[in-house]
Write an enzyme that holds these catalytic residues in place. Structure first.
Site, PDB file in Angstrom:
ATOM      1  N   SER A  46      33.852  34.987  37.365  1.00 15.39           N
ATOM      2  CA  SER A  46      34.252  36.322  37.803  1.00 15.39           C
ATOM      3  C   SER A  46      34.870  36.328  39.190  1.00 15.39           C
ATOM      4  CB  SER A  46      33.008  37.219  37.804  1.00 15.39           C
ATOM      5  OG  SER A  46      33.179  38.340  38.658  1.00 15.39           O
ATOM      6  N   GLY A  47      36.021  36.934  39.320  1.00 14.63           N
ATOM      7  CA  GLY A  47      36.646  37.073  40.630  1.00 14.63           C
ATOM      8  C   GLY A  47      35.800  37.901  41.573  1.00 14.63           C
ATOM      9  N   LEU A  48      35.251  38.992  41.056  1.00 14.04           N
ATOM     10  CA  LEU A  48      34.392  39.842  41.873  1.00 14.04           C
ATOM     11  C   LEU A  48      33.181  39.067  42.370  1.00 14.04           C
ATOM     12  CD1 LEU A  48      33.332  42.544  43.008  1.00 14.04           C
ATOM     13  CD2 LEU A  48      32.340  42.971  40.756  1.00 14.04           C
ATOM     14  N   ASP A  58      36.933  41.680  46.723  1.00  9.06           N
ATOM     15  CA  ASP A  58      37.645  41.276  45.510  1.00  9.06           C
ATOM     16  C   ASP A  58      39.108  41.722  45.636  1.00  9.06           C
ATOM     17  OD1 ASP A  58      38.199  40.366  42.966  1.00  9.06           O
ATOM     18  OD2 ASP A  58      37.273  42.075  41.953  1.00  9.06           O
ATOM     19  N   ASP A  85      38.576  34.097  35.783  1.00  7.13           N
ATOM     20  CA  ASP A  85      39.228  35.362  36.117  1.00  7.13           C
ATOM     21  C   ASP A  85      40.299  35.038  37.161  1.00  7.13           C
ATOM     22  OD1 ASP A  85      39.966  37.825  37.072  1.00  7.13           O
ATOM     23  OD2 ASP A  85      37.947  38.405  37.723  1.00  7.13           O
ATOM     24  N   ASP A  87      42.676  36.864  38.296  1.00  4.87           N
ATOM     25  CA  ASP A  87      43.266  38.062  38.920  1.00  4.87           C
ATOM     26  C   ASP A  87      44.705  38.255  38.429  1.00  4.87           C
ATOM     27  OD1 ASP A  87      40.880  38.515  40.188  1.00  4.87           O
ATOM     28  OD2 ASP A  87      41.492  37.647  42.099  1.00  4.87           O
ATOM     29  N   GLU A 114      45.727  39.512  34.939  1.00  2.00           N
ATOM     30  CA  GLU A 114      45.786  40.970  34.750  1.00  2.00           C
ATOM     31  C   GLU A 114      47.083  41.548  35.303  1.00  2.00           C
ATOM     32  OE1 GLU A 114      42.129  41.258  36.992  1.00  2.00           O
ATOM     33  OE2 GLU A 114      43.072  42.572  38.477  1.00  2.00           O
ATOM     34  N   LYS A 120      45.312  42.154  44.480  1.00  6.79           N
ATOM     35  CA  LYS A 120      44.690  43.127  43.577  1.00  6.79           C
ATOM     36  C   LYS A 120      43.523  43.830  44.257  1.00  6.79           C
ATOM     37  CE  LYS A 120      41.172  42.466  41.649  1.00  6.79           C
ATOM     38  NZ  LYS A 120      40.729  41.771  40.447  1.00  6.79           N
ATOM     39  N   ASN A 122      39.579  45.561  42.998  1.00  2.00           N
ATOM     40  CA  ASN A 122      38.681  45.616  41.857  1.00  2.00           C
ATOM     41  C   ASN A 122      38.912  46.890  41.055  1.00  2.00           C
ATOM     42  OD1 ASN A 122      35.761  46.442  40.658  1.00  2.00           O
ATOM     43  ND2 ASN A 122      36.078  44.232  40.629  1.00  2.00           N
ATOM     44  N   SER A 123      38.768  46.768  39.745  1.00  5.54           N
ATOM     45  CA  SER A 123      39.071  47.876  38.841  1.00  5.54           C
ATOM     46  C   SER A 123      38.186  49.101  39.052  1.00  5.54           C
ATOM     47  CB  SER A 123      38.914  47.403  37.396  1.00  5.54           C
ATOM     48  OG  SER A 123      39.755  46.312  37.155  1.00  5.54           O
ATOM     49  N   ARG A 159      45.289  40.427  30.398  1.00  3.12           N
ATOM     50  CA  ARG A 159      44.424  41.602  30.613  1.00  3.12           C
ATOM     51  C   ARG A 159      45.280  42.780  31.023  1.00  3.12           C
ATOM     52  NH1 ARG A 159      39.469  41.570  34.989  1.00  3.12           N
ATOM     53  NH2 ARG A 159      39.651  43.722  35.763  1.00  3.12           N
ATOM     54  N   HIS A 190      40.519  46.618  29.628  1.00  2.00           N
ATOM     55  CA  HIS A 190      39.445  47.042  30.525  1.00  2.00           C
ATOM     56  C   HIS A 190      39.414  48.555  30.635  1.00  2.00           C
ATOM     57  CE1 HIS A 190      36.196  46.311  33.079  1.00  2.00           C
ATOM     58  NE2 HIS A 190      36.779  46.008  34.201  1.00  2.00           N
TER      59      HIS A 190
HETATM   60  C1  SPV Z   1      35.482  40.395  37.479  1.00  3.39           C
HETATM   61  O1  SPV Z   1      34.361  40.086  37.056  1.00  3.39           O
HETATM   62  O2  SPV Z   1      35.933  40.022  38.557  1.00  3.39           O
HETATM   63  C2  SPV Z   1      36.345  41.251  36.670  1.00  3.39           C
HETATM   64  C3  SPV Z   1      35.738  42.287  35.860  1.00  3.39           C
HETATM   65  O3  SPV Z   1      37.543  41.141  36.784  1.00  3.39           O
HETATM   66  S1  SPV Z   1      35.769  43.739  36.804  1.00  3.39           S
HETATM   67  O4  SPV Z   1      35.025  43.500  38.031  1.00  3.39           O
HETATM   68  O5  SPV Z   1      35.172  44.763  35.991  1.00  3.39           O
HETATM   69  O6  SPV Z   1      37.164  44.070  37.102  1.00  3.39           O
HETATM   70 MG    MG Z   2      38.091  40.285  38.510  1.00  3.77          MG
END
Ligand code: SPV
Ligand code: MG
Length: 295
Positions: A46-48, A58, A85, A87, A114, A120, A122-123, A159, A190
């Protein structure tokens, strides 16, 4: 799984098989080992979570080679496949080509990119203010990623953040179809909603054109059976080891700070013997017997 034992083939199998599969988040070598030991078949790098564990946002504050280093530790620590991930791919189509080559060299089975802009965000932060990449440009990025892989099983997941950006189902479907035509192996759709309605609507319209991956962080109340019945391919539990580590470390730090002794903490933390076991100290002791002069 499959005709080869490569980890990319194993990830491809998880995505392609009819039964639902699960990817569990990890953010370093230790958490990756714990994912594998828990029984999971694959890892979501996971990027986050990697950013949070590094103490940064993130928002591509960690450079792509710093992320690559973390992914390499995770890869070395495990045998199950890792989906990184990636990004936005950290740049343009050319950046993504180089990323794919480096990931293959380090044993990472696939990458998810994505359709947002670098750097980027975070979503789930500042909902709505999520500029999307130009769809055609992003499709080129997917095609370039596919053209760069040497292992035919290396997986590229496209994504779309169209639903996150509030652009609606039709735009999410339009983008996913462009990315499919560009060569994507799977689509991750997502959503930031607290119910699964929009990802389920996406899947109903999309059908089985490509496997669909979902991340139910916000719609965690939806029973997993619903995802299986809808025919989703893969569920990503995206950040729950990082968040559980955060809470556990907070409690331990504040307890020791307040009490200035370890008596109430010792039984609540993992024994050192377990740390050494996970690190494989036994193997090193055996290797020393074998390779060091025995005097
Ligand atoms: C991550 O885990 O970094 C993701 C999922 O990309 S989210 O944090 O929901 O974007
Ligand atoms: Mg991410």
């Amino acid at each position: 799984p499959g005709r080869t034992t490569s980890r990319a083939a194993a990830l491809r199998h998880l995505l392609d098989r009819p039964e639902l599969s699960f990817l569990m988040e990890a953010h370093n070598g230790l958490s990756a080992k714990l994912v594998e030991r828990a029984g999971f078949e694959g890892i979501w790098a996971s990027g986050l979570s990697i950013a949070a564990a590094l103490g940064v946002r993130d928002s591509n504050e960690a450079s792509w080679t710093q992320v690559l280093e973390v992914a390499e530790f995770m890869s070395d620590a495990t045998r199950i496949p890792i989906l990184l991930d990636g990004d936005t791919g950290y740049g343009n189509f050319n950046s993504v080509r180089r990323l794919v080559r480096k990931l293959e060299q380090r044993g990472v089975a696939g990458v998810c990119v994505e359709d947002k802009l670098f750097p980027k965000m975070n979503s789930f932060v500042r909902g709505g203010a999520q500029p999307l990449a130009d769809a055609e440009e992003f499709a080129g990025k997917i095609g370039a990623a596919k053209s760069a892989q040497h292992d035919p099983d290396f997986v590229v997941v496209a994504r779309t953040e169209a639903l996150i950006a509030g652009q609606g189902l039709a735009e999410a479907l339009r983008r996913a179809e462009l990315y499919r035509c560009a060569g994507a192996d799977a689509i991750l759709v997502h959503s930031a909603r607290s119910d699964a309605d929009e990802v389920r609507a996406f899947k109903a319209e999309w059908g089985d054109r490509l496997p669909v991956v979902i991340v139910p962080t916000k719609y965690y109340r939806t029973p997993t059976e619903v995802f299986a019945e809808d025919g989703f391919s893969t569920v990503v539990w995206a950040n729950h080891l990082m968040r559980s580590a955060l809470r556990a470390m907070q409690i331990t730090a504040s307890t020791i700070f307040a009490e200035q002794h370890l008596r109430n903490v010792e039984d609540a933390v993992a024994p050192l013997a377990e740390v050494f076991e996970i690190q494989g100290e036994d193997e090193l002791a055996e290797a020393e017997q074998r390779w060091l002069p025995q005097r």
